[in-house]
Design an enzyme around this catalytic site. Structure first.
Site, mmCIF file in Angstrom:
data_model
loop_
_atom_site.group_PDB
_atom_site.id
_atom_site.type_symbol
_atom_site.label_atom_id
_atom_site.label_comp_id
_atom_site.label_asym_id
_atom_site.label_seq_id
_atom_site.Cartn_x
_atom_site.Cartn_y
_atom_site.Cartn_z
ATOM 1 C CE LYS A 79 24.609 7.817 -17.259
ATOM 2 N NZ LYS A 79 23.137 7.889 -17.432
ATOM 3 C CB SER A 154 21.818 4.412 -15.993
ATOM 4 O OG SER A 154 21.686 5.622 -16.705
ATOM 5 C CB SER A 178 19.178 7.483 -16.109
ATOM 6 O OG SER A 178 18.902 6.138 -16.403
#
Lengths: 489, 100
Positions: A79, A154, A178
């Site tokens: 990420k 997210s 997330s």
């Protein structure tokens, strides 16, 4: 089956027996990325040259038979809020568009030491603030199961990359769901570890008392192997716990006999889609057939979790994001002749709307005259939510819930209404507030024309009982086929 | 419109505290959004928390010490590598103290 579709558990023995090279495997992943990225857009940057270089290095390790681990030679995605030395780390924000970290996050360094291969940095909601990955300043990621729908957020890029076989496994971060919510929306496995289980050093901070890094995998076993690498105390993060890390691979027993599965009545209420309810209740019934005992429990403060979270998390965020001032790194607005204007213009141009909304909300909740009514009140309700779980775990070993009230929603469906977007995290937020570990794994599909949508089962355990999560999740996975289905792309 | 929690003037003040700025349309929109969110979080007032201790951190930890040892750290050049503007070995910013 193509190489890029396989799991760490399948690939590691082939690599170690030198029946397969990491370069060959990495090339298959990079080819998949090239073919699918125009439609999926999971990655903000792809590290082709560096990935092949790391794969060659992994192959040299196999040749020498030195420093070989289950992750050696495995292509993983990161990420883009995890710092990677010498490689851009943007947090999907204009304010960090050109930021190149001078150091690696601890999890990145540990994966490097294990010989993993980094293929790229994945898309996210700006600074991990969002539930759909639509708040990225750079691109919108599509859900591989239905390109018109969001991958969740997210960590939507990491979840989509794993689901689309554009990597073998990935790392994400989870502040209010997330990792788990996008794992559920994309039909993969995602774990949020206990707070303090994994070092946060080098994770760009959103809400420091809630943030945790965790793995995405195609199977429960793959998540366990990644956790074996990244879990444990780190002197660079004083909130990382001095608690021994068990071998998570040995927790992967297909056996739930005698375990008590708590089903909280507050999670099966209005707003929960019928198909999600049916799938999750079906999963609990399956676990009961396999020898577990289902017990109804109560988590009475569940209806207050979203309100508590949307005071605690923005308050911490408003403080953490004060560092983006255009002085040391990141974007700076040009031609400002005094420093206050420079700060203000820089932050005006650099941050997106949702980030500004949360900074405003957090600053307000912490400001003179409102601190007691909002922030302190939320911290007290956080205690009640934590206590709910402590009491529930006297009656059960693990809690089973839906990961989200609905399957993946359509892009644009919730962008105009912040509260509707926040409510999509209603079932995941409590685990962050209580600091306990939780995993999402596939437990069914919802009808959606020709594009079935995955449904996530969330399992929650007491602090540092990731081993229980792996055991229950693995048992369920071995007894079902949901994780074997692939999106049609 | 239900009872207003924040006015446009409050939002301008919070924007100043946050080192953010907004045009008139944005002020209106943020006032609307913050009011809605604050009305939503008001449900916490239903709970009596007078006898409850706050939790700011889920793991009970205090005084995490380490040995005070000299270790390698970033070089001056590494620390400055991302600087938007620099002069020699320093970060450069606009003038802070204005002439009277």
């Amino acid at each position: 089956m193509h190489l890029n579709e396989q799991t760490i558990t399948q690939l590691a023995p082939l690599l170690q027996a030198r029946k397969l090279s990491s370069v060959e495997l990495t090339r298959s992943v990079l080819e998949r990325i090239r073919a699918l990225e125009p439609r999926v857009r999971a990655y903000l940057s792809v590290m082709e040259t560096q990935a092949l270089h790391m794969a060659e290095e992994a192959d040299r390790r196999f040749k020498r038979g030195e420093n070989v681990t289950p992750l050696t030679g495995i292509p993983v995605a990161l990420k883009d809020n995890l710092c990677t030395q010498g490689w851009p780390t943007t947090c999907a924000s204009k304010i960090l568009q050109n930021f190149v970290p001078p150091y690696d996050a601890t999890v990145v360094a540990r994966l490097k030491d294990a010989g993993a291969v980094f293929v790229g940095k994945t898309n996210l909601d700006e600074f991990a603030m969002g539930s759909s990955t639509e708040n990225s300043a750079f691109q919108v990621t599509a859900n591989p199961w239905d390109l018109e729908r969001v991958p969740g957020g997210s960590s939507g890029g990491s979840a989509a990359a794993v689901a689309a076989d554009e990597c073998i496994a990935a790392l994400g971060s989870d502040t209010g769901g997330s990792i788990r919510q996008p794992a559920g929306f994309c039909g993969v496995v995602g774990l949020k570890p206990t707070y303090g289980r994994v070092s946060r050093y080098g994770l760009v901070a959103f809400a420091s008392s809630l943030d945790q890094i965790g793995p995405f995998g195609k199977t429960v076993a793959d998540c366990a192997l990644v956790m074996n690498c990244i879990a444990g105390r780190d002197p660079a993060d004083s909130t990382s716990a001095s608690v021994a890390v068990p071998d998570y691979a040995s927790a992967l027993r297909a056996d739930v006999k005698g375990l008590r599965i708590g089903v909280p009545k507050e999670y099966f209420v209005e707003g929960l889609s019928r198909e999600v309810e049916t799938a999750v209740r079906g999963a609990v019934a399956r676990l009961a057939e396999l020898g577990a005992e289902a017990v109804e429990i109560s988590l009475p403060h569940t209806p207050y979790a979203v309100a508590t979270y949307y005071l605690c998390a923005p308050a911490e965020a408003s403080s953490n994001l004060a560092r983006y001032d255009g002085v040391h790194y990141g974007y700076r607005a040009a031609d400002q002749d005094n420093i206050i204007d420079m700060y203000t213009r820089t932050r005006h141009d650099g941050f997106g709307t949702e980030v500004k909304r949360r900074i405003m909300l957090g600053t307000y909740a912490l400001s003179a005259g409102y601190y007691d009514a909002y922030y302190l009140k939320a911290l007290k309700v956080r205690t009640l939510i934590k206590r709910d779980f402590e009491q529930a775990f006297e009656l059960c070993d693990v809690i089973a819930t839906p990961t989200s009230p609905t399957p993946a929603f359509r892009a644009g469906e919730k962008t105009g209404d912040p509260i509707q977007m926040y409510l999509s995290d209603i079932f995941t937020i409590s685990a962050n507030l209580a600091g306990i570990p939780a995993i999402s794994l596939p437990c069914g599909f919802a009808q959606n024309g020709g594009h079935p949508l995955p449904i996530g089962l969330q399992l929650i355990a007491p602090v540092f009982r990731e081993d229980t999560l792996f055991r229950v999740a693995h048992t369920y996975e071995q007894a079902t086929d949901f994780h074997k289905k692939k999106p049609t792309l | 419109m239900p009872s207003e929690k924040v006015t446009e003037a409050d939002v301008r003040h919070v924007a100043y505290l946050s080192r953010l700025e907004f045009n008139a349309d944005e002020i209106q929109r943020f006032t609307h959004d913050l009011n809605n969110i604050l009305l939503y979080v008001d449900k916490l007032a239903e709970l009596d928390t007078s006898a409850v201790e706050p939790t700011s951190h889920s793991l009970k930890m205090q005084n995490v010490f380490r040995d005070d040892e000299v270790r390698a750290s970033l070089t001056n050049e590494q620390a400055l590598a991302n600087a938007p503007e620099r002069e020699g070995p320093f970060f450069k910013v606009p003038q802070i103290i204005q002439e009277p």
